[in-house]
Design a protein around this motif. Structure first.
Motif, short mmCIF file in Angstrom:
data_model
loop_
_atom_site.label_atom_id
_atom_site.label_comp_id
_atom_site.label_asym_id
_atom_site.label_seq_id
_atom_site.Cartn_x
_atom_site.Cartn_y
_atom_site.Cartn_z
N VAL A 155 -2.04 8.14 -5.57
CA VAL A 155 -3.38 8.15 -6.15
C VAL A 155 -3.84 9.58 -6.44
O VAL A 155 -3.71 10.47 -5.60
N LEU A 215 -0.18 4.07 -2.46
CA LEU A 215 -1.48 4.75 -2.37
C LEU A 215 -1.30 6.26 -2.29
O LEU A 215 -2.22 7.02 -2.62
N VAL A 248 -9.21 5.28 -0.69
CA VAL A 248 -8.14 5.52 0.29
C VAL A 248 -8.73 6.15 1.55
O VAL A 248 -8.42 5.76 2.68
N ARG A 283 -4.54 5.62 -10.28
CA ARG A 283 -5.18 4.73 -9.30
C ARG A 283 -4.22 3.61 -8.95
O ARG A 283 -3.22 3.41 -9.64
N PRO A 300 -5.14 10.27 -0.07
CA PRO A 300 -3.81 9.77 -0.44
C PRO A 300 -2.69 10.76 -0.19
O PRO A 300 -1.55 10.37 0.04
N TYR A 341 -8.01 1.12 -6.03
CA TYR A 341 -8.15 2.27 -5.14
C TYR A 341 -8.17 3.58 -5.93
O TYR A 341 -7.26 3.86 -6.72
N HIS A 390 0.80 -1.23 0.00
CA HIS A 390 0.00 0.00 0.00
C HIS A 390 0.83 1.28 0.00
O HIS A 390 0.27 2.37 0.12
#
Length: 837
Positions: free
Chosen positions: A183, A180, A208, A189, A216, A203, A177
């Motif tokens: 994002v 993330l 998120v 994404r 994010p 995500y 992760h």
């Protein structure tokens, strides 16, 4: 540059200034969606693949796969599987892989202990990471690694650049992760794994927020406060995940948090932040800023890349990818890989020609070729036409058939296995499928009603014992009820699953059976639920219009030579008393016939005695004694008449454990908790001391398999073991265990298959092919449908053939015995004594 465990404040602050600023995200309008929801996007889609993270996840999630050459392949299998799933889910136009290069990165320069909590990389994983570029090359995927930068930095740089300079829709595919923070709903994404390799999620910014409670843009802030043990990012001492989330939700990023703390500390009290947390923040300011810097993904790595003119599908060479899958032993992935570029990577005219050739194939020639390929390569179970052509490097089935036959004849005895056993068996197996077996669907319907009512009663009792209702099929909720609410299993550490949950598997629950009534009810519920879904409620839908179930019997279905069954698996119909056995009463004989089962008695133990030449074992079988009682007497040092039921049970476990290469730990586990490891070791030592002939035979088999790379049965069937050449100890140990059993189980397979061939021939010569029809082969048992008037006569004929197919001298004079049972249903068979036939 500082290289001590904790960098000085000046170094931290300077590093923080150099860290790139996060580009603010646009307002998010979409919620978390399944991966396929975005497959119809109009903009070209670019997938950025986090190679190391995906392979690391696959390595720990999948079994210990090995190739034909014995090299580890589980992580590579996961990588290819992920590629296939990702292409189907996301339909990308471009794919780019990022990977880590050996050596330190810019983060290690400022913090020597970065990722210092991680142990050394497993050799098996390291070897596969080194081969990953071959996968990308075969799939036509460019792979980028930059010295001094992590794969995450390459992903961040590419995502940032593609977002700002192209119209591409960017999706980062990863196994963790960290990305993330990249994002951005306008373009970027993250497609990641939730559990295992099959459960994925896409995500966007809303997703998120749903997961973390913030967007994010604050992922790096979160790690700066709470730290990240996996990367050895310390964060602020005393600030955990909950406090970090509350701080970010109230004030924003780390810089904003400290700005408020220094200018308006009273707002912390207003937000419900305790004075202790304020003190921790003040003391840990440098650590917070430094940790955020470490956690922030760079977007300025020196990466040179432009989207090519050709899309990924146009540059993908499916033939090359399939060749690599073959080399790695990924036969099951072949069809999925071929499906990635239908009609594009293949030559269309050649495709049409191949389709015409396949439709013109002689079915018998194809069946023979598949059997021959399997005999030559025992691990290639259930091969298809493509497997045959690729393995022989031929273009037509006729050429492949000729090449395989030539290879078989060069082996000597293996050619006899084909000519005398497997080839004449082909039409018999086809006949079994075409004939099928009668199934009483109405009976299963009544059984279903009864069992569903029983299931409801069990569920009600479980809820009563738990004190409330919960999802019985949720391991997490069940674990909460058993271990937290009822306090079970407090006597020792509870085994956990790969995801960290406390295990509620059957074998773990069985250990708690004496602690509470609920355990027995849960096990009962699971058994009944499985029987209903797998058999009782499912079988009627598989019955054909003629009232018969036409299962497939797979002649090349196992590596040992034994047959398998599918659609459905009739070799798995329950036999034990209880809920399972009544299912067998649904399988019935046709009107005017009886079902007759002829079953080999202790055949693998007899074969082991015969192949090893162990005089003590041979003597027991020649005299018609009880092999388990005899072994118990010698191993436990008591007269045969003093062997009790528990001693005989343990001797039986030891007998079959020896045949499967079982070691001390596995034997102890199978004997039960009442037996210690020392006891199990003593039993094994006593066994081999008493049966030195079998012990010497086992050592010969292991030595020969290591030297030759394969084992042979009494008739000449081979099973290959590339694992002996593996540099990995656990792979070699597994090959050794399987090699012990292979000649024994393989000889059993040869015997029963040869019996099927000779019985078929004998029935034809007697003009009784319609009076006795073979319906099922279930490991050591043949099930016929025999006319009422000829049951005794033809059962005796078949039994005589089954008992005589093994050459007496080949098994040291050990007799092979078969028993006959008959009845109107499979569940009501009763033994017919030898004197009555």
């Amino acid at each position: 540059m500082a290289t001590k465990k904790t960098a000085p404040k000046a170094a931290k602050n300077a590093a923080a200034k150099r860290a790139p600023k996060r580009v603010p995200t646009t307002k998010d309008a979409s919620a978390k969606k399944p991966a396929h929801a975005l497959a119809g996007a109009k903009r070209p889609r670019v997938i950025l693949l986090d190679s190391h993270a995906i392979m690391h996840r696959a390595y720990h999630a999948l079994p210990e796969f090995t190739s034909d050459s014995g090299e580890p392949t589980g992580a590579l299998y996961g990588l290819v599987s992920m590629l296939v799933k990702m292409v189907h889910d996301l339909s990308p136009e471009y794919i780019i892989a990022a990977y880590d290069l050996p050596g330190g990165t810019h983060r290690h320069e400022v913090y020597e202990e970065y990722k210092g909590t991680r142990g050394p990389l497993d050799d098996a994983l390291a070897r596969q990471l080194n081969r990953a570029p071959e996968v990308y090359e075969a799939f036509g995927i460019p792979a980028i690694g930059v010295k001094g930068f992590e794969a995450d930095d390459i992903l961040g740089t590419l995502a940032h650049r593609l977002r700002d300079t192209t119209e591409a829709d960017v999706i980062i595919a990863t196994g963790d992760h960290d990305t993330l923070q990249l994002v951005d709903d306008s373009r970027v994404r993250v497609y990641t794994l939730r559990k295992g390799l099959a459960d994925t999620v896409l995500y966007d910014a809303d997703a998120v927020r749903e997961r973390y409670g913030f967007g994010p843009e604050h992922i790096a802030d979160y790690k700066g406060l709470a730290g990240d043990p996996s990367d050895n990012i310390k964060g602020v001492k005393g600030i955990g995940q909950k406090s970090a989330t509350e701080l970010i939700a109230a004030f924003g990023g780390i810089e904003d948090i400290y700005r408020v703390l220094e200018a308006h500390p009273e707002r912390f009290a207003e937000a419900g932040i305790k004075p202790r947390v304020q003190s921790l923040l003040i003391e840990g300011k440098d650590d917070a800023i430094f940790s955020k810097m470490l956690a922030t993904i760079r977007t300025d790595a020196p990466v040179v890349y432009e989207l090519p003119k050709e899309t990924w599908r146009e540059s993908f060479d499916v033939s090359r990818a399939l060749t690599l899958c073959d080399d790695l032993g990924f036969r099951s992935l072949g069809g999925r890989v071929r499906s990635l570029t239908p009609g594009i990577a293949f030559d269309r005219e050649q495709d049409a020609a191949d389709a015409d050739a396949a439709s013109a194939d002689d079915p018998r020639e194809l069946a023979e070729a598949k059997v021959m390929l399997w005999l030559l390569h025992s691990d290639m179970t259930n091969p298809d036409r493509e497997d045959v052509l690729r393995a022989t490097k031929t273009k037509t089935l006729g050429e492949a058939h000729a090449a395989l036959l030539q290879s078989l004849r060069a082996t000597g005895r293996l050619a006899r296995v084909y000519e005398e056993i497997e080839k004449p068996l082909i039409p018999i197996v086809l006949s079994m499928h075409e004939l099928g077996i009668v199934v009483d669907s109405a009976y299963l319907g009544r059984l279903s009603s009864r069992y569903h009512a029983e299931l409801e009663t069990i569920v009600s009792r479980i809820y009563e014992l738990a004190g409330h209702e919960f999802n019985l099929n949720s391991p997490r909720q069940l674990g909460t009820v058993l271990f937290d609410e009822l306090g079970l299993g407090q006597g020792g550490a509870k085994k956990k699953t790969a995801t960290g949950q406390r295990s509620t598997r059957e074998d773990e629950l069985a250990k708690l059976a004496g602690e509470h009534e609920i355990i027995g009810k849960i096990l009962e519920y699971r058994e009944l639920q499985k029987l209903l879904s797998t058999y009782i409620d499912n079988l009627p839908s598989m019955v054909a219009a003629d009232g018969r179930l036409h299962a497939r019997f797979l002649q090349e279905g196992t590596t040992t030579g034994r047959m398998a069954s599918a659609d459905p698996n009739l070799q798995n119909i329950p036999t034990k008393p209880g809920y399972g056995k009544p299912i067998r009463d649904a399988f019935r004989a046709s009107e005017g016939y009886q079902l007759v089962a002829i079953d080999y008695s202790q055949i693998e133990l007899r074969i082991a005695a015969g192949l090893s030449g162990d005089e003590r074992l041979i003597e027991v079988f020649r005299e018609g004694g009880d092999i388990h009682r005899s072994v118990a007497s010698r191993v436990f040092g008591v007269p045969p008449e003093n062997v009790d039921a528990e001693m005989r049970r343990r001797a039986k476990v030891i007998n079959f454990g020896i045949l499967y290469g079982m070691g001390v730990n596995a034997l102890r586990a199978n004997l039960g908790d009442a037996v210690s490891r020392a006891d199990a070791a003593a039993y094994l030592a006593g066994y081999f001391a008493n049966y030195a002939g079998l012990a010497a035979y086992i050592e010969r088999v292991k030595a020969d398999a290591a030297r030759l790379g394969y084992t042979e049965t009494l008739f000449g069937r081979r099973r290959s073991f590339a694992g002996f050449d593996s540099p990995l100890p656990y792979v070699r140990a597994a090959a050794e265990r399987m090699a012990v059993n292979a000649p024994i189980q393989g000889t059993q397979a040869d015997i029963i298959k040869l019996a099927m061939v000779r019985a078929d021939r004998a029935l034809a010569e007697e003009g009784a092919s319609l009076d006795a029809r073979l319906l099922l082969q279930v490991h050591d048992e043949l099930v016929y449908e025999i006319m009422d008037a000829r049951v005794h006569e033809l059962a005796k004929l078949i039994r005589g053939i089954m008992e005589s197919v093994a050459p007496e001298d080949g098994l040291s004079g050990v007799p092979i015995i078969a028993e006959v049972s008959a009845g109107k249903t499979w569940g009501s068979l009763s033994r017919i004594e030898r004197k009555d036939l």
